[in-house]
Design an enzyme around this catalytic site. Sequence first.
Site, PDB file in Angstrom:
ATOM      1  N   ASP A 168       0.867  -1.163  -0.016  1.00 49.81           N
ATOM      2  CA  ASP A 168      -0.038   0.038  -0.077  1.00 49.81           C
ATOM      3  C   ASP A 168       0.740   1.293   0.035  1.00 49.81           C
ATOM      4  O   ASP A 168       1.521   1.362   1.024  1.00 49.81           O
ATOM      5  CB  ASP A 168      -0.751   0.004   1.080  1.00 49.81           C
ATOM      6  CG  ASP A 168      -1.362   1.281   1.723  1.00 49.81           C
ATOM      7  OD1 ASP A 168      -1.562   2.075   0.829  1.00 49.81           O
ATOM      8  OD2 ASP A 168      -1.661   1.406   2.924  1.00 49.81           O
ATOM      9  N   ASP A 220      -6.859   3.640  -3.452  1.00 46.30           N
ATOM     10  CA  ASP A 220      -6.984   3.379  -1.841  1.00 46.30           C
ATOM     11  C   ASP A 220      -8.250   3.272  -1.434  1.00 46.30           C
ATOM     12  O   ASP A 220      -8.624   2.065  -0.835  1.00 46.30           O
ATOM     13  CB  ASP A 220      -6.060   4.156  -0.972  1.00 46.30           C
ATOM     14  CG  ASP A 220      -6.480   5.623  -0.927  1.00 46.30           C
ATOM     15  OD1 ASP A 220      -7.083   6.016  -2.135  1.00 46.30           O
ATOM     16  OD2 ASP A 220      -6.058   6.364  -0.007  1.00 46.30           O
ATOM     17  N   ARG A 221      -9.000   4.230  -1.821  1.00 46.90           N
ATOM     18  CA  ARG A 221     -10.525   4.167  -1.496  1.00 46.90           C
ATOM     19  C   ARG A 221     -11.377   2.960  -2.039  1.00 46.90           C
ATOM     20  O   ARG A 221     -12.141   2.465  -1.399  1.00 46.90           O
ATOM     21  CB  ARG A 221     -11.310   5.409  -1.552  1.00 46.90           C
ATOM     22  CG  ARG A 221     -10.393   6.740  -1.005  1.00 46.90           C
ATOM     23  CD  ARG A 221     -11.013   8.011  -1.233  1.00 46.90           C
ATOM     24  NE  ARG A 221     -12.431   7.970  -0.711  1.00 46.90           N
ATOM     25  CZ  ARG A 221     -13.143   9.197  -1.257  1.00 46.90           C
ATOM     26  NH1 ARG A 221     -12.689  10.007  -2.059  1.00 46.90           N
ATOM     27  NH2 ARG A 221     -14.376   9.260  -0.606  1.00 46.90           N
ATOM     28  N   GLY A 243       1.003   4.866   0.276  1.00 42.39           N
ATOM     29  CA  GLY A 243       0.026   6.130   0.813  1.00 42.39           C
ATOM     30  C   GLY A 243       0.915   7.315   0.351  1.00 42.39           C
ATOM     31  O   GLY A 243       2.144   7.169  -0.086  1.00 42.39           O
TER      32      GLY A 243
HETATM   33  N1  ADP Z   1       6.142   6.418  12.022  1.00 38.88           N
HETATM   34  C1  ADP Z   1       5.223   7.187  11.504  1.00 38.88           C
HETATM   35  N2  ADP Z   1       5.620   8.014  10.454  1.00 38.88           N
HETATM   36  C2  ADP Z   1       4.499   9.022   9.789  1.00 38.88           C
HETATM   37  N3  ADP Z   1       3.248   8.823  10.272  1.00 38.88           N
HETATM   38  C3  ADP Z   1       2.883   8.280  11.445  1.00 38.88           C
HETATM   39  C4  ADP Z   1       3.770   7.192  11.887  1.00 38.88           C
HETATM   40  N4  ADP Z   1       3.175   6.640  13.166  1.00 38.88           N
HETATM   41  C5  ADP Z   1       2.116   6.790  12.967  1.00 38.88           C
HETATM   42  N5  ADP Z   1       1.686   8.002  11.933  1.00 38.88           N
HETATM   43  C6  ADP Z   1       0.472   8.721  11.858  1.00 38.88           C
HETATM   44  O1  ADP Z   1       0.121   7.962  10.607  1.00 38.88           O
HETATM   45  C7  ADP Z   1      -0.522   8.808   9.859  1.00 38.88           C
HETATM   46  C8  ADP Z   1      -0.242   8.258   8.558  1.00 38.88           C
HETATM   47  O2  ADP Z   1      -1.024   7.168   8.191  1.00 38.88           O
HETATM   48  P1  ADP Z   1      -0.670   6.287   6.843  1.00 38.88           P
HETATM   49  O3  ADP Z   1      -1.728   5.344   7.082  1.00 38.88           O
HETATM   50  O4  ADP Z   1       0.585   5.736   7.110  1.00 38.88           O
HETATM   51  O5  ADP Z   1      -0.891   7.396   5.710  1.00 38.88           O
HETATM   52  P2  ADP Z   1      -0.862   6.994   4.124  1.00 38.88           P
HETATM   53  O6  ADP Z   1      -1.531   5.523   3.907  1.00 38.88           O
HETATM   54  O7  ADP Z   1      -1.764   8.256   3.796  1.00 38.88           O
HETATM   55  O8  ADP Z   1       0.600   7.113   3.718  1.00 38.88           O
HETATM   56  C9  ADP Z   1      -0.119  10.246  10.112  1.00 38.88           C
HETATM   57  O9  ADP Z   1      -1.390  11.145  10.237  1.00 38.88           O
HETATM   58  C10 ADP Z   1       0.827  10.161  11.439  1.00 38.88           C
HETATM   59  O10 ADP Z   1       0.008  10.873  12.563  1.00 38.88           O
HETATM   60  C1  PAZ Z   2      -7.696  11.146  -0.672  1.00 38.68           C
HETATM   61  C2  PAZ Z   2      -6.546  10.546  -0.908  1.00 38.68           C
HETATM   62  C3  PAZ Z   2      -5.486  11.781  -0.990  1.00 38.68           C
HETATM   63  C4  PAZ Z   2      -6.101   9.693   0.481  1.00 38.68           C
HETATM   64  O1  PAZ Z   2      -4.757   9.482   0.399  1.00 38.68           O
HETATM   65  P1  PAZ Z   2      -4.084   8.796   1.820  1.00 38.68           P
HETATM   66  O2  PAZ Z   2      -4.564   9.570   2.854  1.00 38.68           O
HETATM   67  O3  PAZ Z   2      -4.469   7.265   1.737  1.00 38.68           O
HETATM   68  O4  PAZ Z   2      -2.441   8.895   1.539  1.00 38.68           O
HETATM   69  C5  PAZ Z   2      -6.597   9.506  -2.169  1.00 38.68           C
HETATM   70  O5  PAZ Z   2      -7.533   8.541  -1.821  1.00 38.68           O
HETATM   71  C6  PAZ Z   2      -6.679  10.234  -3.332  1.00 38.68           C
HETATM   72  O6  PAZ Z   2      -5.783  10.818  -3.994  1.00 38.68           O
HETATM   73  N1  PAZ Z   2      -7.915  10.480  -3.977  1.00 38.68           N
HETATM   74  C7  PAZ Z   2      -8.112  11.010  -5.145  1.00 38.68           C
HETATM   75  C8  PAZ Z   2      -9.437  11.808  -5.040  1.00 38.68           C
HETATM   76  C9  PAZ Z   2     -10.860  10.926  -4.737  1.00 38.68           C
HETATM   77  O7  PAZ Z   2     -10.767   9.824  -3.897  1.00 38.68           O
HETATM   78  O8  PAZ Z   2     -11.917  11.454  -5.220  1.00 38.68           O
HETATM   79  K     K Z   3      -6.495   8.198   4.013  1.00 41.25           K
END
Ligand code: ADP
Ligand code: PAZ
Ligand code: K
EC number: 2.7.1.33
Length: 243
Positions: A6, A96-97, A8
Amino acid sequence: MVLAIDVGNTRIKGAVFENDNTLGFFVFPKEKIQKEIENILKKYPSVKHLIVASVGKADKDLFLNFKNVLDLWFISHEDFFPFTNNYATPKTLGIDRMVLAAGATLKFPRQNRLIIDAGTCVTYDFVDQNDVYHGGAISPGLRLRYESLHNFTEKLPLLTVDNPKHFIGDSTAEAIHSGIVNGLVYEINGFVDEYLSKFPNFIIILTGGDANFLAMRLKNTIFANSNFLLESLNQIFQYKIGK
Ligand SMILES: Nc1ncnc2c1ncn2[C@@H]1O[C@H](COP(=O)(O)OP(=O)(O)O)[C@@H](O)[C@H]1O
Ligand SMILES: CC(C)(COP(=O)(O)O)[C@@H](O)C(=O)NCCC(=O)O
Ligand SMILES: [K+]
């Protein structure tokens, strides 16, 4: 064996699955992807499939190096998803959604589901009991809120996520923690209440990096699972090979 990844906006998460069992779980930054996957494959030489969900668009190249050793499935909008998509702009819906909606549909059949992903952004996604995806909401995630207050003001410090000590913040730091943490909790509770007024029953899946931090602060019973996206990728993979 399958390696699910995944990508993100903040971090990369990975997990190795054998059928329904999670054998290992990994978190790493984007720069380390090549090395980390090589290490995972050394540890789990039986991994034959790589399934990737990414919210970025250029990320596919990162995985092409493994094309010769693994069967690579980079999830895209063109793939089959087990729900009817009623989003008005399906092509711009985050992958992801879509994966979360698919995972919820497969794992919790014939019921309304609300998926809340507290990652970089907080996303809300609703799939009804007839497997129709309605959409939801996107708001800034916990860390993003702290960074925004700091980046767009002169005086606000950059703090790390922490429990507000009081409801009424009595210092700059406490006011920020209360505003952000209590604010996000109110937001989530408010969204859940609004959904409840429209749909009397649904299950709530809370996932993302902040799922555990938030879960204990929310008033409704929720199913907190920070690995739900990876598990959903595994569900999608099994669904496909089962067909
Ligand atoms: N080690 C870490 N590094 C970065 N973010 C972290 C960590 N541990 C917890 N978090 C929390 O996780 C969130 C990011 O979640 P995550 O699901 O990994 O995001 P994404 O899927 O968007 O990359 C941040 O808002 C932060 O508060
Ligand atoms: C909203 C998001 C930025 C969330 O990303 P994440 O927090 O999981 O990193 C991602 O799902 C995205 O780029 N969406 C495109 C716009 C939409 O879902 O309508
Ligand atoms: K998200």
